[in-house]
Design a protein around this motif. Structure first.
Motif, PDB file in Angstrom:
ATOM      1  N   TYR A 286       0.852  -1.182   0.000  1.00  0.00           N
ATOM      2  CA  TYR A 286       0.000   0.000   0.000  1.00  0.00           C
ATOM      3  C   TYR A 286       0.890   1.235   0.000  1.00  0.00           C
ATOM      4  CZ  TYR A 286      -3.174   3.625   1.704  1.00  0.00           C
ATOM      5  OH  TYR A 286      -3.896   4.780   1.842  1.00  0.00           O
ATOM      6  N   GLU A 288       1.215   5.073   0.224  1.00  0.00           N
ATOM      7  CA  GLU A 288       0.454   6.219   0.705  1.00  0.00           C
ATOM      8  C   GLU A 288       0.717   7.448  -0.165  1.00  0.00           C
ATOM      9  OE1 GLU A 288       0.918   6.887   4.839  1.00  0.00           O
ATOM     10  OE2 GLU A 288       0.100   4.933   5.403  1.00  0.00           O
ATOM     11  N   LYS A 293       6.249   6.329   5.066  1.00  0.00           N
ATOM     12  CA  LYS A 293       5.402   5.887   6.167  1.00  0.00           C
ATOM     13  C   LYS A 293       6.014   6.222   7.526  1.00  0.00           C
ATOM     14  CE  LYS A 293       2.816   2.325   3.770  1.00  0.00           C
ATOM     15  NZ  LYS A 293       2.432   0.903   3.676  1.00  0.00           N
TER      16      LYS A 293
END
Length: 443
Positions: A286, A288, A293
């Motif tokens: 995933y 972002e 992160k």
């Protein structure tokens, strides 16, 4: 049956509410609850310190101190088994002091008592919460490991014994198993996460649950950045990368048994018995919007640097260096090279030993071999760095604009992380400015 494997950290031993919440949450499942526990931190520290003191005949009353831990945490007198474990441990410690021997195998045996004693404390705590639990000792489960003392790998467990268990709560002292010769070998410091992951796979359970973390997966070290948000989604690789930094409490090998079966890890919130999930760790990549992160950091590094105009031309230098350090049991955190320099990032405590060993190799193409200590490592972690335009520029602009000198940098080897080695005095400023560049951009 809806079985569960839950890792319970020793830091919860004094928190009755957390244990009651765990009982309430896990009790909603009708299957078996395997609670893999790590040591009470104070007990682990006391045992480690006592071992150092026995060589000077200054061990003190370790038995009395261990008994006081039980009484303090449970408000009860120690169980018979707890007292037997204390007697056995103190006998071993006296033997170590007399013979002056403390091998890697003996060290693992001694440290395993921290988890054995913790299991007895949790047994009493669960009983106070209305649950009759049973301790499943790794010896009874025939939990087999490799003979890599201090860094063992789990191999097998007696599934017939596990499958024969009825519904209920079972406490398993984490972090150690038995070698083929019957010796105790530990999988490393606070490795109950890894133990729980192995059992999750072996039992065919669809997810591993961690009952909270001592240090949550946050965007940055909260000691440096005020109130950083929690990271809700991580890949196995991202979580393993962050596990090597001081302000996270996740064992980096946890994902090993889970990857092939794509078993997710759930970090469960301990504030209630509702089972709220704080962070999910799985194979799903995933990316972002801001790509990054977390901005992680550690002071536990030194640079071992080999300089010389022939470093890039002479074949085999790096191979000989890494082979020698492996022989001596010295872990290399990372390697960053150029045509005239090889830089190895090592644990700080091992750097000077490593320097001595590498100098003995006698490289003619290397003009200078040195150790640089006053440095820190900053890691910018998140999938998608190579595919996203401007991420590296944003990192270096953040440090350049605030006059932060980058001693060494490495990016591009992975789509996951960029490393900056900075002076230790610049660490906190580096973390704050990089964090602001990605999470608090100017409007």
């Amino acid at each position: 049956m809806s079985d569960k494997v839950i890792r319970l950290g020793g830091s919860h031993s004094g928190h009755a509410a957390s244990i009651q919440n765990l009982v309430s949450y896990s009790g909603k499942s009708k299957g078996r609850k395997f609670i893999v526990i790590s040591a009470v931190p104070e007990i682990l520290q006391l045992i480690r310190q006592t071992v150092l003191e026995v060589f000077s005949a200054n061990a003190g009353n370790v038995d009395e101190k261990l008994i006081s831990f039980y009484s303090k945490l449970t408000d009860e007198n120690p169980s018979e088994t707890y007292l037997e474990l204390v007697d056995l441990l103190t006998g071993i410690l006296r033997g170590i002091g007399m013979i002056g021997d403390y091998s890697a195998a003996l060290k693992d045996q001694v440290i395993s008592f921290s988890e054995k004693l913790t299991a007895e404390i949790f047994l009493a705590q669960f009983k106070k919460s209305g649950v009759e639990a049973e301790i499943l000792w790794p010896e009874k489960l025939e939990l087999k490991v490799t003979p890599d003392f201090g860094n063992a790998t789990f191999i097998s467990v007696n599934k017939k014994k596990l499958d024969g268990l009825q519904s209920g709560f079972f406490l398993i002292p984490g972090s150690y198993g038995l070698t083929s010769e019957g010796k105790i070998a530990r999988a490393g410091k606070t490795a109950a996460d890894y133990t729980a992951a192995f059992l999750t796979r072996e039992l065919g359970i669809p997810g591993l649950e961690l009952w909270g973390l001592d240090f949550d997966f946050l965007r940055a070290d909260p000691e440096i950045v005020s109130n950083p948000p929690r990271i809700q989604r991580l890949t196995y690789s991202e979580a393993s990368e962050l596990a090597y930094f001081d302000h996270y409490s996740f064992h980096p090998r946890t994902v090993e048994p889970l990857e092939t079966e794509h078993i997710p890890v759930y970090v469960v919130n301990t504030d209630s018995g509702e089972g709220k999930i704080d962070t999910v760790i799985n194979t799903e990549t995933y990316v972002e919007p801001q790509i990054v992160k977390s901005v992680a950091c550690t002071d536990d590094i030194s640079l071992l640097r080999l300089n010389g105009p022939g470093v890039g031309l002479k074949p085999g230098i790096l191979a000989k260096v890494t082979s020698r350090l492996n022989q001596e049991g010295i872990n290399i955190k990372s390697v960053i090279t150029s045509q005239i320099s090889i830089n190895l990032i090592l644990e700080r405590k091992t750097a000077n030993r490593a320097l001595d060993f590498i100098r003995q190799l006698g490289f003619s193409a290397v003009q200078d071999i040195s150790v640089i200590d006053d440095v820190s490592l900053v890691a910018v972690v998140g999938h998608g760095m190579q595919q996203s335009y401007g991420v590296s520029a944003k990192i270096f602009n953040a440090v350049a604009q605030h006059k932060i000198n980058v001693v060494l940098s490495g990016s591009g080897a992975s789509d996951l992380v960029s490393y900056l080695v900075v002076k230790s005095s610049d660490k906190e400023k580096s973390v704050r400015e990089i964090y602001k560049a990605f999470f608090n951009p100017k409007k």
